[in-house]
Scaffold this motif. Sequence first.
Motif, short mmCIF file in Angstrom:
data_model
loop_
_atom_site.label_atom_id
_atom_site.label_comp_id
_atom_site.label_asym_id
_atom_site.label_seq_id
_atom_site.Cartn_x
_atom_site.Cartn_y
_atom_site.Cartn_z
N GLY A 15 -27.70 17.18 -21.26
CA GLY A 15 -28.39 16.51 -20.32
C GLY A 15 -29.71 15.67 -20.68
O GLY A 15 -30.04 14.50 -20.45
N GLN A 149 -22.92 22.07 -15.41
CA GLN A 149 -23.43 20.78 -14.51
C GLN A 149 -24.75 20.70 -14.22
O GLN A 149 -25.62 19.95 -14.30
CB GLN A 149 -22.50 20.32 -13.68
CG GLN A 149 -22.86 18.85 -12.80
CD GLN A 149 -22.73 17.88 -13.91
OE1 GLN A 149 -22.05 18.01 -14.83
NE2 GLN A 149 -23.35 16.68 -13.51
N VAL A 153 -27.85 18.48 -15.56
CA VAL A 153 -28.78 17.62 -14.66
C VAL A 153 -30.33 17.91 -14.64
O VAL A 153 -31.38 17.09 -14.48
CB VAL A 153 -28.29 17.44 -13.14
CG1 VAL A 153 -27.06 16.82 -12.90
CG2 VAL A 153 -28.36 18.84 -12.40
N ILE A 156 -31.53 16.22 -17.84
CA ILE A 156 -31.74 14.76 -17.51
C ILE A 156 -33.11 14.66 -16.71
O ILE A 156 -33.91 13.67 -16.80
CB ILE A 156 -30.55 14.13 -16.49
CG1 ILE A 156 -29.46 14.08 -17.48
CG2 ILE A 156 -30.79 12.64 -16.05
CD1 ILE A 156 -27.91 13.83 -16.64
N LEU A 157 -33.15 15.31 -15.56
CA LEU A 157 -34.76 15.48 -14.92
C LEU A 157 -35.66 15.63 -16.05
O LEU A 157 -36.77 14.97 -15.66
CB LEU A 157 -34.58 16.76 -13.73
CG LEU A 157 -35.67 16.61 -12.88
CD1 LEU A 157 -35.99 15.39 -12.15
CD2 LEU A 157 -35.54 17.83 -12.12
N CYS A 172 -32.94 10.22 -7.94
CA CYS A 172 -31.21 10.35 -7.91
C CYS A 172 -31.16 11.84 -8.86
O CYS A 172 -30.43 12.44 -8.51
CB CYS A 172 -30.84 9.38 -8.75
SG CYS A 172 -30.83 7.60 -7.62
N VAL A 173 -32.07 11.97 -9.93
CA VAL A 173 -31.97 13.21 -10.55
C VAL A 173 -31.95 14.43 -9.88
O VAL A 173 -31.47 15.46 -10.07
CB VAL A 173 -32.76 13.07 -12.03
CG1 VAL A 173 -32.52 14.05 -12.75
CG2 VAL A 173 -32.30 11.69 -12.81
N SER A 176 -29.44 15.14 -7.67
CA SER A 176 -28.34 15.43 -8.74
C SER A 176 -28.49 17.05 -8.90
O SER A 176 -27.70 17.94 -9.34
CB SER A 176 -28.32 14.88 -10.13
OG SER A 176 -27.91 13.55 -9.67
N THR A 177 -29.69 17.45 -8.97
CA THR A 177 -30.22 18.79 -9.35
C THR A 177 -29.85 19.47 -7.96
O THR A 177 -29.29 20.93 -8.31
CB THR A 177 -31.46 18.95 -9.77
OG1 THR A 177 -31.50 18.19 -10.88
CG2 THR A 177 -31.82 20.45 -10.25
N VAL A 235 -24.41 9.54 -5.73
CA VAL A 235 -24.72 10.58 -6.75
C VAL A 235 -24.41 11.91 -6.03
O VAL A 235 -24.02 12.81 -6.75
CB VAL A 235 -26.25 10.43 -6.93
CG1 VAL A 235 -26.71 11.59 -7.60
CG2 VAL A 235 -26.49 9.13 -7.69
N GLU A 239 -21.98 14.96 -7.53
CA GLU A 239 -22.65 16.39 -7.91
C GLU A 239 -21.81 17.57 -7.04
O GLU A 239 -21.35 18.70 -7.25
CB GLU A 239 -23.80 16.48 -7.59
CG GLU A 239 -24.59 15.51 -8.55
CD GLU A 239 -24.25 15.93 -10.16
OE1 GLU A 239 -23.76 17.12 -10.36
OE2 GLU A 239 -24.77 15.15 -10.97
N GLY A 243 -18.48 15.79 -10.56
CA GLY A 243 -19.32 16.10 -11.48
C GLY A 243 -19.19 17.60 -12.39
O GLY A 243 -18.96 17.67 -13.42
#
Length: 353
Positions: A15, A149, A153, A156-157, A172-173, A176-177, A235, A239, A243
């Motif tokens: 991520g 997953q 995320v 990514i965060l 958005c992230v 997603s978390t 999103v 998830e 996702g």
Amino acid sequence: MMAVGTAVIGSLQFGYNTGVINAPQNIIESFYNETWSSRFSEPIPQTVLTALWSLSVAIFSIGGMFGSFSVGLFVNRFGRKNSMLMANVLAFIAALFMGLSKLAASFEMLIVGRFVVGLYCGLSTGFVPMYVEEISPTSLRGALGTLHQLGVVIGILMAQVFGVCKRCAVCCVLLSTVSPSVQLFVVERVGRRPLHLVGLMGMAVSAVFLTVAMALLDQLSWMSYVSIAAIFSFVAFFEIGPGPIPWFIVAELFSQGPRPSAIAVAGLSNWSANFLVGIGFPYVEQLCGPYVFIIFIVLLLGFFTFTYFKVPETKGRTFDEISAGFRQSAGHGPDKYSAPEEFNTLRGDDPDL
């Protein structure tokens, strides 16, 4: 739990390296320009700069494609745990290439580093879900499978926060978390199949609203709020099902013998799709304008139909039970082959499987 948590660190790396490239784009392009100017005593042409930047982004997915397709080669020869340990060497090599690229005044080292870390991430996306699925008890298999997953995320965060990106992207992230965290508690109650179906249909509906909002944005200014809500909804539904679930349901559908090959094919499909979308989306967007998401709507409805008719529920079921269900749905009857006989057929001549 300690073993699962340690394995999921590989997912976090995936991520982080997915999201980290966007924030420093201007810095990387300046580095490319400085390096080019020092070599050739002239500024870098814009077309060359764009090509180098695109290669820097896309080479990560190319490495992931090679890595994911090599999963079976590693786990069959070295085992799950040893394969994960060996893959970490690639992460260190990639860090050295990228970290020393500025000191060496070589943008080639940065691009090679992106390829190597993509190779590592491609391997990790196969090793981690497989290992987590195999060490998890049946009653917790889905819940622990979503941790892959969640690790992605969170990575990514971290990349977005460290890069101090735009607020909307961070929101958005964060969404997603939160979604995989919630799914951690519901996947074993609701099941994989219903969550996947809800996620696919929710994404399709969100894409419809997003398309309408983008088409009417010039006529109705408040449509910008609809588009933002549609993006968040898209999103969130991603998830919920599409996702996390595909990463671990593949491991549940196959016995230990063919499982590495199945995960390798699934991983290659995922990375290939990432590469195609990354390369082709800007051109398709120019061609289709605000209606670009109609393509995704059609694909999502196709995936929903396939999942509804072909994908079984795996919650709380062993491989033998899932395999028997496939035989029944294929019209062969439950007693044509016993589960051990089918496993022996899939295992072939390898006595270690």
